[in-house]
Design a protein around this motif. Structure first.
Motif, mmCIF file in Angstrom:
data_model
loop_
_atom_site.group_PDB
_atom_site.id
_atom_site.type_symbol
_atom_site.label_atom_id
_atom_site.label_comp_id
_atom_site.label_asym_id
_atom_site.label_seq_id
_atom_site.Cartn_x
_atom_site.Cartn_y
_atom_site.Cartn_z
ATOM 1 N N THR A 148 34.926 -56.836 38.366
ATOM 2 C CA THR A 148 34.069 -57.704 39.549
ATOM 3 C C THR A 148 33.086 -56.538 40.047
ATOM 4 O OG1 THR A 148 36.244 -58.783 39.883
ATOM 5 C CG2 THR A 148 34.312 -58.761 41.533
ATOM 6 N N ASN B 234 39.826 -54.936 37.659
ATOM 7 C CA ASN B 234 40.881 -55.693 38.029
ATOM 8 C C ASN B 234 42.041 -55.672 37.352
ATOM 9 O OD1 ASN B 234 38.858 -57.228 39.443
ATOM 10 N ND2 ASN B 234 38.029 -58.257 37.770
ATOM 11 N N ASP C 101 37.243 -47.526 37.601
ATOM 12 C CA ASP C 101 36.172 -48.385 38.085
ATOM 13 C C ASP C 101 34.597 -47.962 37.234
ATOM 14 O OD1 ASP C 101 37.958 -49.979 39.724
ATOM 15 O OD2 ASP C 101 37.818 -48.160 40.719
#
Length: 215
Positions: free
Chosen positions: A122, A116, A90
């Motif tokens: 996101t 994702n 991430d």
């Protein structure tokens, strides 16, 4: 007894004019450049900006002012962190803010984007609790300082730093004061986690920049 002395014939090297030398050297260089171009064409690496299509809309804001403060010339760093331990990296992006406290006209937040797994991300900043609003951030260092299996996040900045403890459920808690790593009234520009005494626990080193104030 008659002794004969034989001398070897001197080796004669061809004489080349300056113009001839330049022509030869030029031909060699042209051939070399052509070979390099051919190799470059075969080994070319092309990068494409996919931030927008990946859902990353973050924009760094240095809160530029008419005073043109030194800190406003600085960019901020970022860090990859698999915060939910699903095997996908991430992205945490660090933002700036106004050089003078309480003078910002709008909120400036850092951002955490969850991977994702399909090439998109996101924004989970608010849910995760790592917006670091009000901090003129410089960078981030990722490390599991308490060995609970979840990477924690240390965010560097001007005036203070923030240590976010990973709770293991998709959220973080600010434990800066309890951990004693606030680096108050200093300009933290870089940091690294490392086990300097080999006790199995990550230690933290902070690199500070110049002694500066907007006053």
């Amino acid at each position: 007894m008659k002794t004969e002395f034989r001398t070897s014939r001197p080796r004669i090297f061809p004489v080349i004019s300056r113009r001839g030398f330049l022509k030869t050297a030029g031909a060699v260089l042209v051939g070399s450049r052509a070979s390099l171009r051919a190799g470059a064409a075969v080994n070319a690496v092309r990068y494409v900006d996919v931030a927008g299509s990946a859902g990353i809309s973050f924009q760094h804001d240095n809160a530029a002012s008419p005073e043109k403060y030194l800190i406003e010339t600085m960019g901020s760093g970022c860090g990859w962190i698999d915060y939910d331990q699903n095997g996908l990296l991430d992205l945490y992006l660090v933002n700036g803010t106004s050089a003078r406290p309480n003078t910002s006209k709008h909120a400036r937040r850092s951002a955490l984007y969850r991977n994702n797994g399909d090439g998109t991300f996101t924004d989970v900043t608010i849910k995760a609790g790592v917006d670091a609003e009000g901090l003129f951030g410089m960078g981030a260092a990722v490390g599991d300082y308490d060995n609970d299996g979840f990477p924690d996040l240390f965010v560097l900045g001007y005036g203070r730093c923030i240590l976010f403890h990973n709770n293991g459920n998709g959220t973080f808690t600010d434990v800066t004061d309890r951990a004693g790593v606030g680096n108050l009234r200093k300009w933290g520009s870089s940091a690294a986690w490392f086990d300097y005494d080999n006790d199995g626990l990550l230690d933290l080193v902070i690199a500070n920049y110049v002694d500066w104030s907007p006053e």
